[in-house]
Design an enzyme around this catalytic site. Structure first.
Site, mmCIF file in Angstrom:
data_model
loop_
_atom_site.group_PDB
_atom_site.id
_atom_site.type_symbol
_atom_site.label_atom_id
_atom_site.label_comp_id
_atom_site.label_asym_id
_atom_site.label_seq_id
_atom_site.Cartn_x
_atom_site.Cartn_y
_atom_site.Cartn_z
ATOM 1 N N ARG A 163 0.849 -1.192 0.000
ATOM 2 C CA ARG A 163 0.000 0.000 0.000
ATOM 3 C C ARG A 163 0.885 1.242 0.000
ATOM 4 O O ARG A 163 2.010 1.217 0.489
ATOM 5 C CB ARG A 163 -0.908 0.016 1.225
ATOM 6 C CG ARG A 163 -1.814 -1.206 1.373
ATOM 7 C CD ARG A 163 -2.595 -1.147 2.682
ATOM 8 N NE ARG A 163 -3.507 -2.259 2.841
ATOM 9 C CZ ARG A 163 -3.208 -3.406 3.469
ATOM 10 N NH1 ARG A 163 -1.996 -3.555 4.022
ATOM 11 N NH2 ARG A 163 -4.090 -4.376 3.565
ATOM 12 N N LYS A 187 -2.121 -2.611 7.966
ATOM 13 C CA LYS A 187 -3.308 -2.208 8.711
ATOM 14 C C LYS A 187 -3.361 -2.907 10.062
ATOM 15 O O LYS A 187 -2.963 -4.070 10.183
ATOM 16 C CB LYS A 187 -4.571 -2.536 7.910
ATOM 17 C CG LYS A 187 -4.768 -1.649 6.685
ATOM 18 C CD LYS A 187 -6.086 -1.959 6.007
ATOM 19 C CE LYS A 187 -6.339 -1.018 4.833
ATOM 20 N NZ LYS A 187 -7.633 -1.311 4.164
ATOM 21 N N HIS A 271 -2.704 2.386 -5.667
ATOM 22 C CA HIS A 271 -3.349 1.096 -5.429
ATOM 23 C C HIS A 271 -3.470 0.287 -6.716
ATOM 24 O O HIS A 271 -3.592 -0.939 -6.673
ATOM 25 C CB HIS A 271 -4.727 1.307 -4.802
ATOM 26 C CG HIS A 271 -4.982 0.428 -3.618
ATOM 27 N ND1 HIS A 271 -4.226 0.498 -2.460
ATOM 28 C CD2 HIS A 271 -5.881 -0.560 -3.413
ATOM 29 C CE1 HIS A 271 -4.669 -0.398 -1.602
ATOM 30 N NE2 HIS A 271 -5.669 -1.049 -2.153
ATOM 31 N N ARG A 274 -0.823 -2.180 -6.822
ATOM 32 C CA ARG A 274 -1.112 -3.295 -5.902
ATOM 33 C C ARG A 274 -2.054 -4.287 -6.578
ATOM 34 O O ARG A 274 -1.827 -5.502 -6.539
ATOM 35 C CB ARG A 274 -1.721 -2.728 -4.624
ATOM 36 C CG ARG A 274 -2.025 -3.742 -3.531
ATOM 37 C CD ARG A 274 -2.349 -2.956 -2.260
ATOM 38 N NE ARG A 274 -3.048 -3.727 -1.252
ATOM 39 C CZ ARG A 274 -2.460 -4.489 -0.348
ATOM 40 N NH1 ARG A 274 -1.146 -4.620 -0.359
ATOM 41 N NH2 ARG A 274 -3.159 -5.138 0.570
ATOM 42 N N HIS A 297 -3.740 -9.211 3.479
ATOM 43 C CA HIS A 297 -5.185 -9.257 3.632
ATOM 44 C C HIS A 297 -5.562 -10.120 4.826
ATOM 45 O O HIS A 297 -5.059 -11.236 4.975
ATOM 46 C CB HIS A 297 -5.848 -9.841 2.376
ATOM 47 C CG HIS A 297 -5.860 -8.893 1.215
ATOM 48 N ND1 HIS A 297 -6.006 -9.310 -0.088
ATOM 49 C CD2 HIS A 297 -5.756 -7.534 1.163
ATOM 50 C CE1 HIS A 297 -5.988 -8.258 -0.887
ATOM 51 N NE2 HIS A 297 -5.843 -7.177 -0.152
ATOM 52 N N TYR A 306 -9.089 -10.844 -7.041
ATOM 53 C CA TYR A 306 -8.103 -10.886 -8.121
ATOM 54 C C TYR A 306 -8.247 -12.135 -8.979
ATOM 55 O O TYR A 306 -7.817 -12.145 -10.127
ATOM 56 C CB TYR A 306 -6.692 -10.766 -7.544
ATOM 57 C CG TYR A 306 -6.517 -9.463 -6.809
ATOM 58 C CD1 TYR A 306 -6.544 -8.263 -7.488
ATOM 59 C CD2 TYR A 306 -6.382 -9.438 -5.425
ATOM 60 C CE1 TYR A 306 -6.429 -7.060 -6.822
ATOM 61 C CE2 TYR A 306 -6.256 -8.237 -4.739
ATOM 62 C CZ TYR A 306 -6.279 -7.048 -5.445
ATOM 63 O OH TYR A 306 -6.180 -5.857 -4.781
#
Length: 325
Positions: A163, A187, A271, A274, A297, A306
């Site tokens: 990110r 995150k 992004h 990414r 994730h 994806y």
């Protein structure tokens, strides 16, 4: 019989109830004029629809009527986002009508807004990525520190799929040039180690040896400055043009300039690299859980988008290339 607020409980005129709701939103809840106008447009459409059914009082507003109203909007070809907004508007109105006694029950509480259309993330084709990076490499030959930085930024974004917030938060000590890995803080404060390739390593080494020192010097105080003042570069891996840590907005601008020059629609922010990295990994046969770990994730379901991108790309290739498609 009127109640204390002047409403006919359960049988108020619909247009009067809508006006009272809008006034409550404007003065009681402090909604912006833009929001009030959006509510009015949606509820005026509902009022006209109800009138066409012979309904002009609030007690005629039922769940079935609301569903028919949204279904008709869908049949007219209105965008999903517009239908979702209309659903939200009418649910706000019926909730207010129920709470204020205009309606005995809230018919909108069981109304479900349609889900927005699933927009697949933008993915840049491999040949476009290669052409973009070749162009950045050509700019960096002259040892322009900003060009060296931009090449290293894009190479790392694409190679590691990190990110932009993770990229600008990197320190020099987070980079392991021997093992070709970078330690990022994702995150929720979760740390992970992500691999990158030889081209990214080469770009990073050029940046650290020839680009970063020049930009760090731009942030060094002049002679005679207070001793406590130090270089703005600090421990940051990437620096902005003034020698301080590269910010998110600056990183966004670097990427946006490149992506906006490419054919294709969709977002032009960091992004996109990414999304592109994840899709190219899956196209190349990478395991879904390995990609999940690399991207950081929490849920495998987030990574699965994806696989849909890869499938969509495969279908497009099939349609354009197969003689019997």
């Amino acid at each position: 019989m009127h109640d204390d607020e002047g409403h006919h409980r359960g049988s108020d005129w619909l247009d009067r109830a809508v006006s009272a709701f809008l006034e409550h939103g404007r003065h009681g809840r402090g909604l912006s004029e833009q929001t009030v106008r959006a509510y009015r447009a949606d509820l005026d459409d509902l009022t006209a629809f109800a009138s066409g059914r012979g309904i002009d009082r609030t007690d005629g507003i039922t769940l079935e009527l609301l569903r028919d109203w949204l279904w008709t909007a869908n049949e007219r070809g209105l965008a999903r986002s517009t239908i979702a907004r209309r659903s939200a508007s009418v649910r706000a109105f019926t909730r207010w009508a129920s709470e204020s006694g205009v309606l005995p029950v809230d018919p909108g509480v069981r109304l479900r807004a349609p889900k927005g259309a699933a927009h697949l993330p933008r993915v840049v084709a491999q040949d476009q990525v290669r052409e973009m990076l070749d162009g950045l490499s050509a700019r960096a030959v002259g040892d322009d520190p900003a060009a060296l930085r931009d090449l290293a930024v894009v190479e790392l974004l694409y190679a590691a799929g990190i990110r932009v917030s993770e990229l600008v938060g990197l320190d020099l000590t987070d980079l392991d040039r021997e093992r070709l890995t970078v330690r990022v803080l994702g995150k929720g404060g979760k740390e992970r180690v992500v691999p990158f390739g030889v081209p990214a390593r080469d770009a990073l080494e050029d940046w650290l040896e020839r680009g970063r020192p020049a930009l760090a010097a731009a942030g060094t105080p002049s002679t005679g400055a207070p001793p406590a003042r130090t270089s703005a570069a600090g421990t940051a891996l990437f620096l902005g043009d003034r020698g301080a840590r590269l910010g998110t907005r600056s990183a966004y601008r670097i990427v946006a300039r490149l992506l906006e020059a490419l054919p294709g629609d969709g977002p032009s922010g960091p992004h996109t690299f990414r999304h592109t990295a994840a899709t190219h990994l899956l196209d190349g046969g990478a395991d879904l859980r390995a990609v999940q770990e690399m991207l950081g994730h929490a849920s495998l379901g987030t990574t699965q988008i994806y696989t849909h991108v890869s499938s969509a790309r495969l279908r497009e290739v099939y349609r354009t290339a197969h003689p019997r498609a």
